[in-house]
Enzyme design. Sequence first.
Site, PDB file in Angstrom:
ATOM      1  N   ARG A 162       0.837  -1.219   0.000  1.00 14.15           N
ATOM      2  CA  ARG A 162       0.000   0.000   0.000  1.00 14.15           C
ATOM      3  C   ARG A 162       0.869   1.265   0.000  1.00 14.15           C
ATOM      4  NH1 ARG A 162      -2.926  -3.775  -0.809  1.00 14.15           N
ATOM      5  NH2 ARG A 162      -5.034  -4.117   0.013  1.00 14.15           N
ATOM      6  N   TYR A 193      -4.840 -17.882  -1.903  1.00 17.38           N
ATOM      7  CA  TYR A 193      -5.582 -17.030  -0.969  1.00 17.38           C
ATOM      8  C   TYR A 193      -7.060 -17.422  -0.945  1.00 17.38           C
ATOM      9  CZ  TYR A 193      -6.286 -12.578   1.555  1.00 17.38           C
ATOM     10  OH  TYR A 193      -6.535 -11.614   2.485  1.00 17.38           O
ATOM     11  N   SER A 232     -10.891  -1.198   2.841  1.00 15.17           N
ATOM     12  CA  SER A 232     -10.201  -1.313   4.137  1.00 15.17           C
ATOM     13  C   SER A 232      -9.881   0.085   4.639  1.00 15.17           C
ATOM     14  CB  SER A 232      -8.886  -2.076   3.992  1.00 15.17           C
ATOM     15  OG  SER A 232      -9.106  -3.368   3.505  1.00 15.17           O
ATOM     16  N   GLU A 328      -5.408   3.449   5.870  1.00 16.38           N
ATOM     17  CA  GLU A 328      -5.035   3.295   4.452  1.00 16.38           C
ATOM     18  C   GLU A 328      -5.677   4.433   3.656  1.00 16.38           C
ATOM     19  OE1 GLU A 328      -5.769  -0.533   2.270  1.00 16.38           O
ATOM     20  OE2 GLU A 328      -6.883   0.770   0.911  1.00 16.38           O
TER      21      GLU A 328
HETATM   22  P1  FAD Z   1      -9.054   8.259  -5.356  1.00 12.54           P
HETATM   23  O1  FAD Z   1      -9.662   7.801  -4.083  1.00 12.54           O
HETATM   24  O2  FAD Z   1      -9.830   9.172  -6.209  1.00 12.54           O
HETATM   25  O3  FAD Z   1      -7.623   8.912  -5.032  1.00 12.54           O
HETATM   26  C1  FAD Z   1      -6.735   8.299  -4.113  1.00 12.54           C
HETATM   27  C2  FAD Z   1      -5.527   9.206  -3.895  1.00 12.54           C
HETATM   28  O4  FAD Z   1      -4.738   9.287  -5.074  1.00 12.54           O
HETATM   29  C3  FAD Z   1      -5.905  10.648  -3.559  1.00 12.54           C
HETATM   30  O5  FAD Z   1      -4.965  11.126  -2.630  1.00 12.54           O
HETATM   31  C4  FAD Z   1      -5.769  11.390  -4.889  1.00 12.54           C
HETATM   32  O6  FAD Z   1      -5.468  12.745  -4.696  1.00 12.54           O
HETATM   33  C5  FAD Z   1      -4.638  10.635  -5.563  1.00 12.54           C
HETATM   34  N1  FAD Z   1      -4.782  10.538  -7.025  1.00 12.54           N
HETATM   35  C6  FAD Z   1      -5.836  10.014  -7.693  1.00 12.54           C
HETATM   36  N2  FAD Z   1      -5.594   9.994  -9.018  1.00 12.54           N
HETATM   37  C7  FAD Z   1      -4.368  10.510  -9.206  1.00 12.54           C
HETATM   38  C8  FAD Z   1      -3.538  10.741 -10.366  1.00 12.54           C
HETATM   39  N3  FAD Z   1      -3.943  10.433 -11.590  1.00 12.54           N
HETATM   40  N4  FAD Z   1      -2.304  11.279 -10.166  1.00 12.54           N
HETATM   41  C9  FAD Z   1      -1.880  11.574  -8.916  1.00 12.54           C
HETATM   42  N5  FAD Z   1      -2.610  11.394  -7.793  1.00 12.54           N
HETATM   43  C10 FAD Z   1      -3.843  10.871  -7.933  1.00 12.54           C
HETATM   44  N6  FAD Z   1      -7.533  -1.143  -2.662  1.00 12.54           N
HETATM   45  C11 FAD Z   1      -6.664  -2.185  -2.790  1.00 12.54           C
HETATM   46  O7  FAD Z   1      -5.459  -1.988  -2.931  1.00 12.54           O
HETATM   47  N7  FAD Z   1      -7.127  -3.477  -2.766  1.00 12.54           N
HETATM   48  C12 FAD Z   1      -8.424  -3.774  -2.618  1.00 12.54           C
HETATM   49  O8  FAD Z   1      -8.784  -4.944  -2.613  1.00 12.54           O
HETATM   50  C13 FAD Z   1      -9.358  -2.704  -2.505  1.00 12.54           C
HETATM   51  N8  FAD Z   1     -10.675  -2.952  -2.339  1.00 12.54           N
HETATM   52  C14 FAD Z   1     -11.553  -1.915  -2.211  1.00 12.54           C
HETATM   53  C15 FAD Z   1     -12.914  -2.200  -2.060  1.00 12.54           C
HETATM   54  C16 FAD Z   1     -13.854  -1.186  -1.938  1.00 12.54           C
HETATM   55  C17 FAD Z   1     -15.308  -1.535  -1.777  1.00 12.54           C
HETATM   56  C18 FAD Z   1     -13.409   0.170  -1.987  1.00 12.54           C
HETATM   57  C19 FAD Z   1     -14.411   1.273  -1.893  1.00 12.54           C
HETATM   58  C20 FAD Z   1     -12.062   0.466  -2.116  1.00 12.54           C
HETATM   59  C21 FAD Z   1     -11.114  -0.571  -2.226  1.00 12.54           C
HETATM   60  N9  FAD Z   1      -9.725  -0.325  -2.365  1.00 12.54           N
HETATM   61  C22 FAD Z   1      -8.853  -1.379  -2.519  1.00 12.54           C
HETATM   62  C23 FAD Z   1      -9.220   1.058  -2.348  1.00 12.54           C
HETATM   63  C24 FAD Z   1      -9.307   1.770  -3.722  1.00 12.54           C
HETATM   64  O9  FAD Z   1     -10.125   1.069  -4.590  1.00 12.54           O
HETATM   65  C25 FAD Z   1      -7.938   1.933  -4.366  1.00 12.54           C
HETATM   66  O10 FAD Z   1      -7.070   2.656  -3.527  1.00 12.54           O
HETATM   67  C26 FAD Z   1      -8.021   2.664  -5.717  1.00 12.54           C
HETATM   68  O11 FAD Z   1      -6.791   2.549  -6.406  1.00 12.54           O
HETATM   69  C27 FAD Z   1      -8.410   4.126  -5.570  1.00 12.54           C
HETATM   70  O12 FAD Z   1      -8.739   4.635  -6.854  1.00 12.54           O
HETATM   71  P2  FAD Z   1      -9.531   5.987  -7.030  1.00 12.54           P
HETATM   72  O13 FAD Z   1      -9.471   6.323  -8.487  1.00 12.54           O
HETATM   73  O14 FAD Z   1     -10.865   5.911  -6.441  1.00 12.54           O
HETATM   74  O15 FAD Z   1      -8.586   6.974  -6.213  1.00 12.54           O
HETATM   75  N1  EPU Z   2     -10.852 -11.237   9.634  1.00 14.61           N
HETATM   76  C1  EPU Z   2     -11.615 -11.388  10.765  1.00 14.61           C
HETATM   77  N2  EPU Z   2     -12.671 -10.540  10.934  1.00 14.61           N
HETATM   78  C2  EPU Z   2     -12.975  -9.569  10.048  1.00 14.61           C
HETATM   79  C3  EPU Z   2     -12.185  -9.407   8.911  1.00 14.61           C
HETATM   80  C4  EPU Z   2     -11.116 -10.268   8.724  1.00 14.61           C
HETATM   81  O1  EPU Z   2     -11.354 -12.257  11.594  1.00 14.61           O
HETATM   82  O2  EPU Z   2     -13.959  -8.873  10.297  1.00 14.61           O
HETATM   83  C5  EPU Z   2      -9.734 -12.175   9.404  1.00 14.61           C
HETATM   84  C6  EPU Z   2     -10.070 -13.144   8.259  1.00 14.61           C
HETATM   85  O3  EPU Z   2     -10.765 -14.255   8.725  1.00 14.61           O
HETATM   86  C7  EPU Z   2      -8.673 -13.508   7.759  1.00 14.61           C
HETATM   87  C8  EPU Z   2      -7.893 -12.206   7.973  1.00 14.61           C
HETATM   88  O4  EPU Z   2      -8.592 -11.465   8.961  1.00 14.61           O
HETATM   89  O5  EPU Z   2      -8.112 -14.503   8.558  1.00 14.61           O
HETATM   90  C9  EPU Z   2      -7.715 -11.397   6.697  1.00 14.61           C
HETATM   91  O6  EPU Z   2      -9.005 -11.024   6.194  1.00 14.61           O
HETATM   92  P1  EPU Z   2      -9.328 -10.828   4.622  1.00 14.61           P
HETATM   93  O7  EPU Z   2      -8.852 -12.030   3.875  1.00 14.61           O
HETATM   94  O8  EPU Z   2     -10.746 -10.449   4.505  1.00 14.61           O
HETATM   95  O9  EPU Z   2      -8.401  -9.660   4.166  1.00 14.61           O
HETATM   96  P2  EPU Z   2      -8.018  -8.262   4.844  1.00 14.61           P
HETATM   97  O10 EPU Z   2      -6.646  -8.382   5.406  1.00 14.61           O
HETATM   98  O11 EPU Z   2      -9.076  -7.807   5.759  1.00 14.61           O
HETATM   99  C10 EPU Z   2      -6.867  -7.378   2.677  1.00 14.61           C
HETATM  100  C11 EPU Z   2      -6.793  -6.075   1.958  1.00 14.61           C
HETATM  101  C12 EPU Z   2      -8.016  -5.910   1.052  1.00 14.61           C
HETATM  102  C13 EPU Z   2      -8.015  -7.045   0.038  1.00 14.61           C
HETATM  103  C14 EPU Z   2      -8.097  -8.365   0.807  1.00 14.61           C
HETATM  104  C15 EPU Z   2      -8.024  -9.566  -0.121  1.00 14.61           C
HETATM  105  C16 EPU Z   2      -5.551  -4.509   3.328  1.00 14.61           C
HETATM  106  C17 EPU Z   2      -5.608  -3.337   4.236  1.00 14.61           C
HETATM  107  N3  EPU Z   2      -6.730  -4.970   2.904  1.00 14.61           N
HETATM  108  O12 EPU Z   2      -7.993  -7.315   3.551  1.00 14.61           O
HETATM  109  O13 EPU Z   2      -7.890  -4.683   0.358  1.00 14.61           O
HETATM  110  O14 EPU Z   2      -9.118  -6.945  -0.827  1.00 14.61           O
HETATM  111  O15 EPU Z   2      -6.981  -8.450   1.735  1.00 14.61           O
HETATM  112  O16 EPU Z   2      -6.730  -9.738  -0.567  1.00 14.61           O
HETATM  113  O17 EPU Z   2      -4.464  -4.988   3.023  1.00 14.61           O
HETATM  114  C18 EPU Z   2      -8.414  -2.352   0.500  1.00 14.61           C
HETATM  115  O18 EPU Z   2      -7.193  -2.152   0.491  1.00 14.61           O
HETATM  116  O19 EPU Z   2      -9.261  -1.425   0.512  1.00 14.61           O
HETATM  117  C19 EPU Z   2      -8.902  -3.729   0.479  1.00 14.61           C
HETATM  118  C20 EPU Z   2     -10.193  -4.047   0.530  1.00 14.61           C
END
Ligand code: FAD
Ligand code: EPU
Length: 345
Positions: A162, A193, A232, A328
């Site tokens: 991240r 995973y 997250s 995050e």
């Molecule tokens: P924004 O939120 O619009 O911007 C994020 C930051 O980047 C801000 O500080 C902004 O100023 C800057 N920025 C945006 N675009 C640019 C650009 N072109 N140049 C320079 N700076 C810029 N993230 C994960 O890594 N893994 C996950 O599994 C994951 N799951 C998610 C699930 C949900 C339901 C949600 C809501 C979010 C999740 N995220 C996850 C977080 C998010 O999706 C990512 O961080 C994504 O890359 C953000 O994209 P965005 O376009 O919405 O960025």
């Molecule tokens: N867990 C719990 N309770 C909860 C949530 C999780 O016990 O309420 C336990 C799960 O059972 C598991 C462990 O925690 O043993 C990890 O949980 P999970 O697999 O759901 O993943 P996470 O660590 O919570 C991360 C990323 C996600 C990404 C998933 C899948 C971060 C901060 N988050 O979540 O990214 O989608 O793994 O790879 O690293 C995001 O960054 O916004 C995001 C959603």
Amino acid sequence: MSTENTSLKKHNTFALPVKAAHLVIAEKIEMMIKAWQKAQKRREPLLVIGEGSNVLFLEDFAGTVMINSLKGIEVREEDDAWHLHVSSGENWHYLVSQTLEQGIPGLENLALIPGLVGSAPIQNIGAYGFELKQVCEYVDLLDLNTGEIDRMNPERCEFGYRESVFKHEFKVGYIIVGVGLRLSKQWDPLLNYGDLTKLDPRTVTPQQVFDAVCAMRRSKLPDPRITGNAGSFFKNPQVSEEEANMLLAEYPTMPHYPQLDGQVKLAAGWLIEQCALKGYQIGGAAVHRQQALVLVNADSASSQDVVALARHVRNKVAEKFNVWLEPEVRFIGATGELDAVEVLS
Ligand code: FAD
Ligand code: EPU
């Protein structure tokens, strides 16, 4: 397109009712440079965003919010790989599904992550055992002051968990305008995973991995179109081996993931759940019941509700485990990004 005093509710997935003094939708690089020069002249800040899926606006933004809308996907095929040049305003999940449809696998573990392609390198998006850095060939970075575009190789991007250089040195005055990806023709499924471990590596197809990832995500993560959230809220914390062992002596079932550098990653969601915080609510903000690491806008939350809830969660986890969670999600104040840990302290 440019408007004044505009609601950002549709431009942040928390659906917080904040406003921007100016909103610009930039479809061309020239528009980005113009908006920057205008903001400089007015002595006002400029913030570029994508889909607002990783930001928490704490209040109205007192300057220009610019929505990245640069479009275009180019594919170049070579003997061993496909090379993609993607404009930063393309939707990430659209890219994942389009490549798969064209018989180009490699992004399926990152399906359904909200946001734009240009935001993906910023926190080196990751899920289900895969991170963007594994396929990123370069990032094109526009310097708004000179108008020059610098093609940065992965080493210069300093990708981590991240993390990247774009959260630090190149935060203000720079915009990611394009991303280069290399997708190898030698497809190796990554199945270590969750439910992916149930798939057979000898027969599995990229489409099956894509479907399994989408199913897992839909079962745990709230859809921001229905319930506001930013994924997250906190990062998974990394602690020393010694600290991890002390915690494991007390909580033998605690999920833990040893890292190559000797640190141990803990699951923030598990730590929060152990504090009995699932469903806990302050004002309109709540801890998601299916995934404790996600904070949701349960009922017309204000920014202050989300901050108060995040502070409570962070303090409770520290009280019980002596581990301090770090957000995050990026905290945005009236004139730019704030230090999220300072806001919560
Ligand atoms: P924004 O939120 O619009 O911007 C994020 C930051 O980047 C801000 O500080 C902004 O100023 C800057 N920025 C945006 N675009 C640019 C650009 N072109 N140049 C320079 N700076 C810029 N993230 C994960 O890594 N893994 C996950 O599994 C994951 N799951 C998610 C699930 C949900 C339901 C949600 C809501 C979010 C999740 N995220 C996850 C977080 C998010 O999706 C990512 O961080 C994504 O890359 C953000 O994209 P965005 O376009 O919405 O960025
Ligand atoms: N867990 C719990 N309770 C909860 C949530 C999780 O016990 O309420 C336990 C799960 O059972 C598991 C462990 O925690 O043993 C990890 O949980 P999970 O697999 O759901 O993943 P996470 O660590 O919570 C991360 C990323 C996600 C990404 C998933 C899948 C971060 C901060 N988050 O979540 O990214 O989608 O793994 O790879 O690293 C995001 O960054 O916004 C995001 C959603």
